[in-house]
Design an enzyme around this catalytic site. Structure first.
Site, PDB file in Angstrom:
ATOM      1  N   GLN A   3      39.507  44.429  42.090  1.00  0.00           N
ATOM      2  CA  GLN A   3      38.389  44.400  41.142  1.00  0.00           C
ATOM      3  C   GLN A   3      38.440  45.611  40.208  1.00  0.00           C
ATOM      4  OE1 GLN A   3      35.657  42.090  40.801  1.00  0.00           O
ATOM      5  NE2 GLN A   3      35.374  43.327  38.964  1.00  0.00           N
TER       6      GLN A   3
ATOM      7  N   ASP B 204      26.195  46.009  41.310  1.00  0.00           N
ATOM      8  CA  ASP B 204      26.719  44.920  42.139  1.00  0.00           C
ATOM      9  C   ASP B 204      25.532  44.343  42.919  1.00  0.00           C
ATOM     10  OD1 ASP B 204      28.324  43.193  43.588  1.00  0.00           O
ATOM     11  OD2 ASP B 204      29.174  44.728  44.901  1.00  0.00           O
TER      12      ASP B 204
ATOM     13  N   CYS C  78      30.776  43.187  38.804  1.00  0.00           N
ATOM     14  CA  CYS C  78      31.960  42.470  39.299  1.00  0.00           C
ATOM     15  C   CYS C  78      31.724  40.962  39.351  1.00  0.00           C
ATOM     16  CB  CYS C  78      32.349  42.993  40.673  1.00  0.00           C
ATOM     17  SG  CYS C  78      30.991  42.920  41.848  1.00  0.00           S
TER      18      CYS C  78
ATOM     19  N   ARG D 271      40.362  40.026  35.762  1.00  0.00           N
ATOM     20  CA  ARG D 271      40.805  39.902  37.154  1.00  0.00           C
ATOM     21  C   ARG D 271      42.172  39.218  37.178  1.00  0.00           C
ATOM     22  NH1 ARG D 271      37.581  39.818  41.320  1.00  0.00           N
ATOM     23  NH2 ARG D 271      39.545  40.276  42.361  1.00  0.00           N
TER      24      ARG D 271
ATOM     25  N   HIS E 130      37.289  46.748  47.557  1.00  0.00           N
ATOM     26  CA  HIS E 130      37.642  45.616  46.678  1.00  0.00           C
ATOM     27  C   HIS E 130      38.563  46.177  45.578  1.00  0.00           C
ATOM     28  CE1 HIS E 130      37.622  41.813  44.919  1.00  0.00           C
ATOM     29  NE2 HIS E 130      36.399  41.736  44.441  1.00  0.00           N
TER      30      HIS E 130
ATOM     31  N   ARG F 247      41.322  37.950  51.910  1.00  0.00           N
ATOM     32  CA  ARG F 247      39.904  38.334  51.755  1.00  0.00           C
ATOM     33  C   ARG F 247      39.231  38.115  53.106  1.00  0.00           C
ATOM     34  NH1 ARG F 247      35.394  36.797  47.242  1.00  0.00           N
ATOM     35  NH2 ARG F 247      36.614  38.396  46.211  1.00  0.00           N
TER      36      ARG F 247
HETATM   37  N1   CP Z   1      34.301  39.694  41.720  1.00  0.00           N
HETATM   38  C1   CP Z   1      34.783  38.858  42.657  1.00  0.00           C
HETATM   39  O1   CP Z   1      35.552  39.247  43.535  1.00  0.00           O
HETATM   40  O2   CP Z   1      34.369  37.571  42.547  1.00  0.00           O
HETATM   41  P1   CP Z   1      34.667  36.394  43.576  1.00  0.00           P
HETATM   42  O3   CP Z   1      33.872  36.679  44.826  1.00  0.00           O
HETATM   43  O4   CP Z   1      34.225  35.172  42.865  1.00  0.00           O
HETATM   44  O5   CP Z   1      36.149  36.386  43.877  1.00  0.00           O
HETATM   45  N1  NVA Z   2      29.840  43.501  47.143  1.00  0.00           N
HETATM   46  C1  NVA Z   2      30.064  42.109  46.880  1.00  0.00           C
HETATM   47  C2  NVA Z   2      31.206  41.932  45.936  1.00  0.00           C
HETATM   48  C3  NVA Z   2      31.496  40.504  45.547  1.00  0.00           C
HETATM   49  C4  NVA Z   2      32.659  40.376  44.628  1.00  0.00           C
HETATM   50  C5  NVA Z   2      30.315  41.370  48.185  1.00  0.00           C
HETATM   51  O1  NVA Z   2      31.091  41.886  49.003  1.00  0.00           O
HETATM   52  O2  NVA Z   2      29.732  40.305  48.393  1.00  0.00           O
END
Ligand code: CP
Ligand code: NVA
Length: 332
Positions: free
Chosen positions: A137, A231, A273, A318, A134, A107
């Site tokens: 997700q 989101d 998400c 997830r 992502h 990540r």
């Molecule tokens: N939806 C998601 O990716 O959550 P986190 O940031 O908690 O991993």
């Molecule tokens: N768009 C958000 C998604 C979090 C799971 C971010 O990147 O912070």
């Protein structure tokens, strides 16, 4: 016969519609097996590195629990835990970790980092979120949709309201195009998807029978849809300076009762998400409340807590879908 062995998963572009459907079915099987107490461990002896350059609750827990359930071991490498980025390049880190681990979750920020990691690690690399995409997700979201409607994925109409230029919106678009789903995105023009992503998805959708539209008009996107998705308005890694403008332009796109009613579908479900700003009980929520007077952002607390909300099913899924990805790419 679908085989995904030893493959990386950086974006949904890496997989065909058939492979995405296969992962969803495998996840449903693994979920049933865990619930039924007959899960088989197919990752015994595997070692996984989980690199998180940004914070995470669901993705980290999803990878860890999926790995443990399947008999694999994990190392969590947080933002300040390794030499990556500070004293060592992505390419060098990739070549080191690839000698020790069987697979790497990453990540981070720029998508080029996860691409470099995959190019040099020599083992499967799974994207746990970048600024652009992502993908894990969306596999969970599609499994959740399958659980809440009898429709085939290709018959579903999905509506996304809010920041349609972010990683989640981009991945939903790619996923929808791949499986032939209808997706409508409603956002102010400054938050529309990257035109290159849109062009790619439109071309894929043409071949799969999917449809994709982007509009500023809420009612155009919402009417007749099965799922309403949103989101956060400001994503991880974006500067604080963007908050004021985002709140101003995105306020009309909050998912509230009126928005849900505009679907004209009493079975329509709400998706997110997570994490979500639906009250001011978090540090960021409180700060925004003090500075701008808003006590909820992309979704009203009423919709978030309503019967229509399937957000915690998405969160649970997830783990089951990440497990499917691990088993499909690394399983014995
Ligand atoms: N939806 C998601 O990716 O959550 P986190 O940031 O908690 O991993
Ligand atoms: N768009 C958000 C998604 C979090 C799971 C971010 O990147 O912070």
């Amino acid at each position: 016969m679908v085989s995904m062995k030893q493959r990386s998963f950086l974006t949904l572009k890496d997989f065909s519609g058939e492979e995405i459907r296969f992962l969803i079915s495998l996840a449903a099987d693994l979920k049933a097996a865990k619930r039924g107490g007959y899960e088989q461990k197919r990752l015994k002896g595997r070692n996984l590195a989980l690199i998180f350059e940004k914070a995470s609750t669901r993705t980290r827990s999803g990878f860890e629990v999926a790995a443990f359930d399947q008999g694999a071991h994990v190392s969590y490498i947080g933002p300040h835990d390794s030499q990556l980025g500070h004293k060592e390049t992505v390419k060098d880190t990739a070549r080191v970790l690839g000698r020790m681990y069987d697979g790497i979750e990453f990540r981070g920020f720029g998508h080029d980092e996860v691409e470099q990691l995959a190019a040099h690690a020599g083992v499967p690399v799974w994207n746990g979120l970048t600024d652009q995409y992502h993908p894990t997700q969306v596999i969970a979201d599609f499994l959740t949709m399958r659980e809440y409607t009898h429709k085939h994925l290709s018959d579903i109409q999905l509506c996304f309201l809010g920041d349609a230029g972010n990683n989640v919106a981009h991945s939903l678009m790619v996923g929808a195009a791949k499986v032939g789903m209808g997706i409508r995105l409603a956002a102010p023009q400054s938050c529309w998807p990257d035109p290159k992503e849109l062009a790619y998805c439109a071309a894929v959708a043409e071949a799969t029978g999917g449809t994709i539209s982007v509009t500023e008009k809420l009612e155009e996107a919402l009417c007749g849809c099965d799922f309403v998705y949103t989101d956060v308005w400001v994503s991880m890694g974006e500067p604080d300076a963007v908050w004021e403008e985002r709140l101003r332009v995105l306020k009309p796109y909050r998912v509230n009762r009126q928005a849900m009613e505009m679907t004209e579908n009493r079975h329509a479900k709400f998706m997110h998400c997570l994490p979500a700003f639906h009250n001011n009980e978090t540090e960021v929520g409180r700060r925004i409340h003090e500075k701008f007077g808003l006590s909820e952002m992309e979704v009203s607390d009423k919709v978030f807590e309503s019967e229509a909300s399937v957000v915690f099913d998405q969160a649970e899924n997830r783990m089951h879908t990440i497990k499917a990805l691990l088993v499909a790419t690394l399983g014995q």
